[in-house]
Design an enzyme around this catalytic site. Sequence first.
Site, PDB file in Angstrom:
ATOM      1  N   SER A   1       1.068   2.054   6.968  1.00 43.11           N
ATOM      2  CA  SER A   1       1.684   0.807   7.419  1.00 43.11           C
ATOM      3  C   SER A   1       3.170   0.717   7.078  1.00 43.11           C
ATOM      4  O   SER A   1       3.958   1.538   7.523  1.00 43.11           O
ATOM      5  CB  SER A   1       0.893  -0.358   6.824  1.00 43.11           C
ATOM      6  OG  SER A   1       1.360  -1.570   7.339  1.00 43.11           O
ATOM      7  N   HIS A   2       3.520  -0.223   6.232  1.00 36.07           N
ATOM      8  CA  HIS A   2       4.932  -0.497   5.927  1.00 36.07           C
ATOM      9  C   HIS A   2       5.434   0.333   4.741  1.00 36.07           C
ATOM     10  O   HIS A   2       6.581   0.190   4.348  1.00 36.07           O
ATOM     11  CB  HIS A   2       5.094  -1.979   5.620  1.00 36.07           C
ATOM     12  CG  HIS A   2       4.099  -2.443   4.594  1.00 36.07           C
ATOM     13  ND1 HIS A   2       2.762  -2.611   4.890  1.00 36.07           N
ATOM     14  CD2 HIS A   2       4.233  -2.717   3.287  1.00 36.07           C
ATOM     15  CE1 HIS A   2       2.123  -2.984   3.796  1.00 36.07           C
ATOM     16  NE2 HIS A   2       2.984  -3.062   2.807  1.00 36.07           N
TER      17      HIS A   2
ATOM     18  N   LYS B   1      -6.816   4.659   8.089  1.00 38.37           N
ATOM     19  CA  LYS B   1      -7.477   3.370   8.288  1.00 38.37           C
ATOM     20  C   LYS B   1      -8.631   3.576   9.268  1.00 38.37           C
ATOM     21  O   LYS B   1      -8.485   4.261  10.272  1.00 38.37           O
ATOM     22  CB  LYS B   1      -6.520   2.355   8.931  1.00 38.37           C
ATOM     23  CG  LYS B   1      -5.258   2.112   8.124  1.00 38.37           C
ATOM     24  CD  LYS B   1      -4.554   0.827   8.552  1.00 38.37           C
ATOM     25  CE  LYS B   1      -3.971   0.890   9.950  1.00 38.37           C
ATOM     26  NZ  LYS B   1      -3.340  -0.382  10.349  1.00 38.37           N
TER      27      LYS B   1
ATOM     28  N   ASP C   1       6.846  -3.079  11.719  1.00 40.36           N
ATOM     29  CA  ASP C   1       6.675  -2.131  10.613  1.00 40.36           C
ATOM     30  C   ASP C   1       6.225  -0.755  11.109  1.00 40.36           C
ATOM     31  O   ASP C   1       6.138  -0.516  12.322  1.00 40.36           O
ATOM     32  CB  ASP C   1       5.689  -2.686   9.573  1.00 40.36           C
ATOM     33  CG  ASP C   1       4.265  -2.660  10.061  1.00 40.36           C
ATOM     34  OD1 ASP C   1       4.046  -2.760  11.286  1.00 40.36           O
ATOM     35  OD2 ASP C   1       3.339  -2.524   9.228  1.00 40.36           O
TER      36      ASP C   1
ATOM     37  N   ASP D   1       3.453   0.938  11.529  1.00 38.86           N
ATOM     38  CA  ASP D   1       2.386   1.102  12.529  1.00 38.86           C
ATOM     39  C   ASP D   1       2.356  -0.023  13.561  1.00 38.86           C
ATOM     40  O   ASP D   1       1.411  -0.108  14.345  1.00 38.86           O
ATOM     41  CB  ASP D   1       1.025   1.228  11.823  1.00 38.86           C
ATOM     42  CG  ASP D   1       0.672  -0.005  11.022  1.00 38.86           C
ATOM     43  OD1 ASP D   1       1.597  -0.673  10.514  1.00 38.86           O
ATOM     44  OD2 ASP D   1      -0.529  -0.320  10.905  1.00 38.86           O
TER      45      ASP D   1
ATOM     46  N   ASP E   1       2.076  -3.388  13.424  1.00 37.53           N
ATOM     47  CA  ASP E   1       1.292  -4.626  13.415  1.00 37.53           C
ATOM     48  C   ASP E   1       2.046  -5.804  12.791  1.00 37.53           C
ATOM     49  O   ASP E   1       1.656  -6.950  12.964  1.00 37.53           O
ATOM     50  CB  ASP E   1      -0.089  -4.423  12.760  1.00 37.53           C
ATOM     51  CG  ASP E   1      -0.017  -3.843  11.359  1.00 37.53           C
ATOM     52  OD1 ASP E   1       1.100  -3.593  10.874  1.00 37.53           O
ATOM     53  OD2 ASP E   1      -1.095  -3.634  10.760  1.00 37.53           O
ATOM     54  N   ARG E   2       3.133  -5.539  12.065  1.00 41.46           N
ATOM     55  CA  ARG E   2       3.892  -6.651  11.473  1.00 41.46           C
ATOM     56  C   ARG E   2       5.113  -6.992  12.304  1.00 41.46           C
ATOM     57  O   ARG E   2       5.632  -6.145  13.028  1.00 41.46           O
ATOM     58  CB  ARG E   2       4.394  -6.267  10.080  1.00 41.46           C
ATOM     59  CG  ARG E   2       3.296  -6.058   9.092  1.00 41.46           C
ATOM     60  CD  ARG E   2       3.862  -5.774   7.720  1.00 41.46           C
ATOM     61  NE  ARG E   2       2.774  -5.764   6.758  1.00 41.46           N
ATOM     62  CZ  ARG E   2       2.917  -5.908   5.460  1.00 41.46           C
ATOM     63  NH1 ARG E   2       4.117  -6.052   4.945  1.00 41.46           N
ATOM     64  NH2 ARG E   2       1.876  -5.901   4.658  1.00 41.46           N
TER      65      ARG E   2
ATOM     66  N   LYS F   1      -3.422  -7.512  13.649  1.00 35.91           N
ATOM     67  CA  LYS F   1      -2.195  -8.248  13.881  1.00 35.91           C
ATOM     68  C   LYS F   1      -1.332  -7.417  14.831  1.00 35.91           C
ATOM     69  O   LYS F   1      -1.503  -6.192  14.920  1.00 35.91           O
ATOM     70  CB  LYS F   1      -1.486  -8.568  12.577  1.00 35.91           C
ATOM     71  CG  LYS F   1      -1.231  -7.392  11.680  1.00 35.91           C
ATOM     72  CD  LYS F   1      -0.867  -7.884  10.286  1.00 35.91           C
ATOM     73  CE  LYS F   1      -0.668  -6.734   9.343  1.00 35.91           C
ATOM     74  NZ  LYS F   1      -1.491  -6.830   8.143  1.00 35.91           N
TER      75      LYS F   1
ATOM     76  N   ARG G   1       1.978 -10.262  -6.883  1.00 30.19           N
ATOM     77  CA  ARG G   1       2.584 -11.144  -5.885  1.00 30.19           C
ATOM     78  C   ARG G   1       2.421 -12.588  -6.341  1.00 30.19           C
ATOM     79  O   ARG G   1       1.310 -12.999  -6.704  1.00 30.19           O
ATOM     80  CB  ARG G   1       1.924 -10.981  -4.524  1.00 30.19           C
ATOM     81  CG  ARG G   1       1.932  -9.551  -3.995  1.00 30.19           C
ATOM     82  CD  ARG G   1       1.764  -9.536  -2.479  1.00 30.19           C
ATOM     83  NE  ARG G   1       1.423  -8.219  -1.961  1.00 30.19           N
ATOM     84  CZ  ARG G   1       2.283  -7.220  -1.792  1.00 30.19           C
ATOM     85  NH1 ARG G   1       3.550  -7.373  -2.140  1.00 30.19           N
ATOM     86  NH2 ARG G   1       1.887  -6.052  -1.296  1.00 30.19           N
TER      87      ARG G   1
HETATM   88  C1  G1P Z   1      -0.490  -6.584   2.107  1.00 27.87           C
HETATM   89  C2  G1P Z   1      -0.315  -8.010   2.574  1.00 27.87           C
HETATM   90  C3  G1P Z   1      -1.540  -8.466   3.333  1.00 27.87           C
HETATM   91  C4  G1P Z   1      -1.809  -7.506   4.489  1.00 27.87           C
HETATM   92  C5  G1P Z   1      -1.878  -6.067   3.984  1.00 27.87           C
HETATM   93  C6  G1P Z   1      -1.974  -5.072   5.127  1.00 27.87           C
HETATM   94  O1  G1P Z   1      -1.617  -6.485   1.265  1.00 27.87           O
HETATM   95  O2  G1P Z   1      -0.044  -8.877   1.491  1.00 27.87           O
HETATM   96  O3  G1P Z   1      -1.346  -9.780   3.798  1.00 27.87           O
HETATM   97  O4  G1P Z   1      -2.998  -7.837   5.145  1.00 27.87           O
HETATM   98  O5  G1P Z   1      -0.704  -5.758   3.230  1.00 27.87           O
HETATM   99  O6  G1P Z   1      -0.873  -5.130   5.971  1.00 27.87           O
HETATM  100  P1  G1P Z   1      -1.518  -6.510  -0.343  1.00 27.87           P
HETATM  101  O7  G1P Z   1      -0.557  -5.417  -0.721  1.00 27.87           O
HETATM  102  O8  G1P Z   1      -0.945  -7.857  -0.694  1.00 27.87           O
HETATM  103  O9  G1P Z   1      -2.923  -6.318  -0.817  1.00 27.87           O
HETATM  104 ZN    ZN Z   2       1.327  -2.351   9.283  1.00 30.02          ZN
END
Ligand code: G1P
Ligand code: ZN
Length: 553
Positions: A123-124, A136, A287, A289, A291-292, A386, A506
């Site tokens: 992801s990010h 995933k 991001d 992949d 989705d953000r 998303k 967080r």
């Molecule tokens: C983070 C985000 C959460 C999101 C996830 C996947 O997870 O806070 O909202 O669904 O990435 O993109 P976290 O690192 O907080 O567990």
């Molecule tokens: Zn992502």
Amino acid sequence: MSNSFSKDNLEKIFVNIPTPFTDQKPGTSGLRKSTQQFQTPHYLESFIEAIFQTLPGVHNGTLVLGGDGRYGNRKAIDVILRMAAAHGFSKVITTVDGILSTPAASHLIRIHDAVGGIILSASHNSGGLEGDFGVKLNSSNGGPAPESLTDEIYSKTLDLSKYRILKAQNININQPGSFNISQMLVNVIDGVEDYIELMHDIFDLDKISLLLKQDFPIAFDALNAVTGPYAKRLFEDLLGAPLGTVRNGIPLEDFGGCHPDPNLTYASQLAELLLKGSSYCFGAACDGDGDRNMILGKGCFVNPSDSLAILTANSHLVPAYKSGLAGVARSMPTSSAVDLVAKGLGISCYETPTGWKFFGNLLDSSQITICGEESFGTGSHHVREKDGLWAVLFWLQILSEKRCSVADLLSEHWNKYGRNYYSRHDYESIDSEIAHNIYTRVESMLPSLINKSLCKSFITVADNFSYTDPVDNSVTPGQGLRILLSDGSRIILRLSGTGTKGATLRVYLERYVSNTGNLHQDPQVALKDLIQSIDSLAEISQRTGMNAPTVIT
Ligand code: G1P
Ligand code: ZN
């Protein structure tokens, strides 16, 4: 397409795993580890074997396969194709060079009745040899695999002794076409087309195109990740935005060294462009992949929680939602801004734990149409993930109808509903033990906090959030520490499930100001009291030695 495999190449072999891996527990979104960890012999194969032994419908089923193009993507696709053939899949749908965004993968799973999908992405998180890789698994509804399935997969990884794979080498997927690996058909498709068609069904793209051609310059930053090809096709080829609208539009294995996370810290180039007075009216980024999403206007940043509320409030302007919404949902740490809109619209608003998978049952049972998270994620019932570009188009559709600036739209919203000042403070890469101690210490204090005063208000709820799924009644406890105040303010503490180095704490902060109050403060100023209170209560700076969060959103 030149793929021909000799008989010898198609031999199915069993490879022994010397010792089972014990660290393959999927987190908030799949198995995410350092790229180097995934390079360990048999590491990827073990996890895939556990998936193929657990996922229902593998024999004669269809699998969707692709990723965000980060280092390791192509090699992993090669391995997974050979393992899929050895496990009896009848078909795998993959994309040219394996480039496939998460929302587009979700769509493909749904339209092809696949038994699931494997999306290769962290992801990010950053990519490359020094970055992260991830696997995933999505289920047949197109959404992230439910916890029950990922738990089963994890147990399987603990006692694996071998995996099944075909010997075939050099599988070529650099152009669209079809070929067979043993009995299994591989369809290599263009990963963008079906997704664009879906966007056509949802939005009035002609209207957006008109806006973009009429002195409304936009900038989109793909951060050298997967959305580049999608955004170029969409904004530049289809909607007629000038060439160059899409920045960093070629997916690179290391994302060009940048961190593909669309927030003010990691998408700072775009943020500067919009916030420091260039000619752009609108800016957006997605991001790794896809989705953000992050949304910016001239001189303003749209907090994702506000974005969810504004999309909901204006959903009637989008053709696909004009007949109304079934309901909405937000993750627990997301601000309550959308709750106020739902109340106004007379629809239900659900509060779920963090992670997209919890929206799945609500979407599948048509209890909600739109949902979102504070972490730059918004989506709807069109897929089960998303969807970054969908959110960007949603914003552009609203602007094409209202013909106002992003800042005006924000002000209009707050003037009607009041403002939920909101911020997330992330303390990254903390020593795991220190982070867990902070968390469990606050958790043990919670019962004694009820009715205590805090920030000129008093504490009404102090608990660890537990979710009962309204569809299947399953209970998911331990989803984050909540401290709720009598004036509507909220402080939430969570430990991240997606980090790969140490632990990430967080802290989510929210304070509501009604539409007669001061609606135009800096959120960090509006939230100052809450920020100070939680720091002294949880002893965050004292215990971590950090005098400021790593990232403030
Ligand atoms: C983070 C985000 C959460 C999101 C996830 C996947 O997870 O806070 O909202 O669904 O990435 O993109 P976290 O690192 O907080 O567990
Ligand atoms: Zn992502």
